[in-house]
Design a protein around this motif. Structure first.
Motif, PDB file in Angstrom:
ATOM      1  N   ALA A  24       0.833  -1.194   0.000  1.00 44.86           N
ATOM      2  CA  ALA A  24       0.000   0.000   0.000  1.00 44.86           C
ATOM      3  C   ALA A  24       0.869   1.245   0.000  1.00 44.86           C
ATOM      4  CB  ALA A  24      -0.904  -0.003   1.231  1.00 44.86           C
ATOM      5  N   SER A  25       0.313   2.340  -0.495  1.00 44.23           N
ATOM      6  CA  SER A  25       1.044   3.595  -0.466  1.00 44.23           C
ATOM      7  C   SER A  25       1.227   4.051   0.971  1.00 44.23           C
ATOM      8  CB  SER A  25       0.264   4.662  -1.245  1.00 44.23           C
ATOM      9  OG  SER A  25      -0.961   4.911  -0.611  1.00 44.23           O
ATOM     10  N   ALA A  28      -1.816   4.791   3.039  1.00 42.51           N
ATOM     11  CA  ALA A  28      -2.810   3.755   3.312  1.00 42.51           C
ATOM     12  C   ALA A  28      -2.604   3.179   4.706  1.00 42.51           C
ATOM     13  CB  ALA A  28      -2.725   2.646   2.274  1.00 42.51           C
ATOM     14  N   ASP A 162      -0.130   6.346  -5.807  1.00 43.04           N
ATOM     15  CA  ASP A 162      -1.559   6.463  -5.556  1.00 43.04           C
ATOM     16  C   ASP A 162      -1.952   7.912  -5.303  1.00 43.04           C
ATOM     17  OD1 ASP A 162      -1.712   3.733  -5.708  1.00 43.04           O
ATOM     18  OD2 ASP A 162      -2.364   3.434  -3.622  1.00 43.04           O
ATOM     19  N   ALA A 167      -5.709   5.540  -3.104  1.00 43.73           N
ATOM     20  CA  ALA A 167      -5.299   4.969  -1.818  1.00 43.73           C
ATOM     21  C   ALA A 167      -6.520   4.602  -0.980  1.00 43.73           C
ATOM     22  CB  ALA A 167      -4.409   5.947  -1.063  1.00 43.73           C
TER      23      ALA A 167
END
Length: 416
Positions: A24-25, A28, A162, A167
């Motif tokens: 995840a970015s 996130a 993202d 996100a």
């Protein structure tokens, strides 16, 4: 009806297939739920009355009366590009969003809203109000058009970071939401080397090239991929209707992928448990989902012209599941029993179009006298030929609307 609505409304048991979400970015939040969310990837031309697929999306989003669906149509032209904007024949992001929202309401969702992200709203994907709207949803539907528009509107920079909106969708997926898409909306779910366009015959001749190209003859791909929600293999849409088996094989070979998932029109691949311990794949809808296996394929040289042999092809239809590298045929599907006598399957003169290769494999299954079937491409610069034979695990089964088959073997070469 607007054109894009016609186009986008386009046996064994073994270990479970491995599907992963990319990291995840930074924005996130870490996942606290291990079951994960769901994907419903549709090959295009999704009919309004396909209650099996629409009903599945609504069910996965919480069910009638509870589901809240966010509609994303950033792949479509914007109103300023649409000469029919403001008319019943409109084909743009705004009217398509309204159309899908009305359609989902007809299937009983509690709320369906257009998420206002498109090329006319270049900063919307980082707007806190849009993020709050996304966070209130239990499911999302991405419409068709040009998948690269999703890249330009929902990711940032050459590294495709993202946006805040993407996100947020990623967090919702990891925490149990459903993310569905049709045509370009399914293609954008792919991981690395997402296809950006290109026709089959020139792509076979020239090979795949990284980037996005205005030339429709160029077989292009994006090395960073799409959103990376589905990473079990390459994804292609409108698959056998537009004869994209061969272009996907060339892209997979050039980018060193071992597997392609080809989504037919009005047909969906449902993936549940995304981001959890055990994702599960099954097929819904009218046609089929092809799985091309290149693990034992070998590239061949024909005087400097590319060819390939040994690509394994299985086609799943409604009720079938996919686990590991095997098709699990749905219950109640009788096997196709081949007839005796000589082979009567005629070669195709347009083998890369309109379910021609599917029809050839069905003929191979139906007639014991056929050792090999095939045909040639319509285009002749150069002309290509494809041949199909039975692999060791070849079998076919009759479903309600389409034939399932496993382990057909594809070879492609320039025609002699």
């Amino acid at each position: 009806m607007p054109l894009n609505r016609l186009l986008t409304l386009g046996v064994g048991v073994c270990a479970v297939a491995t599907l992963t979400l990319p990291a995840a970015s930074a924005s996130a939040a870490p996942s606290t739920q291990r079951t994960g969310g769901s994907l419903v990837l549709v090959g295009g031309a999704l009919a309004d009355d396909n209650s099996e697929i629409y009903g599945d999306i609504v069910r996965l989003a919480g069910g009638p009366g509870k589901a809240r669906i966010g509609i994303v149509t950033a792949a479509a032209p914007v109103p300023s590009e649409d000469p029919d904007a403001g008319t019943p024949d409109c084909n743009n992001s705004v009217c398509n969003g309204e159309y899908y929202a009305d359609l989902f309401r007809s299937y009983g969702v509690a709320d369906a809203q257009w998420i206002p992200i498109d090329l006319d709203h270049p900063t919307a994907a980082d707007d806190p109000a849009v993020v709050r709207q996304i966070e209130s949803m239990s499911g999302f539907f991405f419409g068709g058009g040009d998948q690269y528009r999703y890249v330009t509107t929902m990711t940032r920079g050459a590294a495709q970071r993202d946006s805040a909106a993407l996100a947020a969708v990623r967090r919702k997926l990891r925490h149990g939401a459903v993310v569905a898409g049709t045509s370009a909306g399914a293609q954008i779910m792919a991981g690395r080397d997402m296809i950006t366009g290109g026709s089959t015959e020139p792509g076979l001749r020239d090979g795949a090239k990284p980037g996005y190209f205005d030339d429709p003859a160029t077989l292009g791909y994006l090395p960073h991929g799409g959103f990376g929600f589905f990473t079990a293999g390459l994804v292609d849409t409108h698959f056998s209707r537009r004869g994209r088996e061969a272009r996907s094989i060339r892209l997979a070979s050039d980018t060193h992928h071992q597997r392609v998932f080809g989504l037919d029109e009005n047909t969906a691949l449902e993936v549940t448990g995304v981001g959890g311990y055990g994702p599960s794949l099954r097929v819904l809808g009218q046609r089929g989902v092809s799985v091309l296996d290149l693990r034992r394929a070998r590239v061949t040289d024909h005087g400097g012209v590319w060819g390939i042999e040994g690509v394994r092809w299985s086609r799943l239809t409604a009720g079938d599941a996919y686990r590991g590298w095997r098709t699990v045929v749905g219950t109640g599907k009788p096997p196709v029993v081949p007839a005796g006598g000589p082979c009567a399957v005629a070669p195709s003169s347009d083998v890369f179009y309109d379910y021609a290769m599917v029809g050839l494999v069905e003929g191979l299954a139906a007639q014991a006298g056929c050792a090999s079937v095939g045909g040639t491409s319509y285009e002749k610069n150069p002309q290509w030929e494809a041949h199909l034979t039975r692999g060791r695990g070849f079998a076919a089964y009759r479903g309600a609307t389409a034939v399932t088959f496993t382990d057909a073997v594809i070879g492609i070469a320039p025609a002699a």
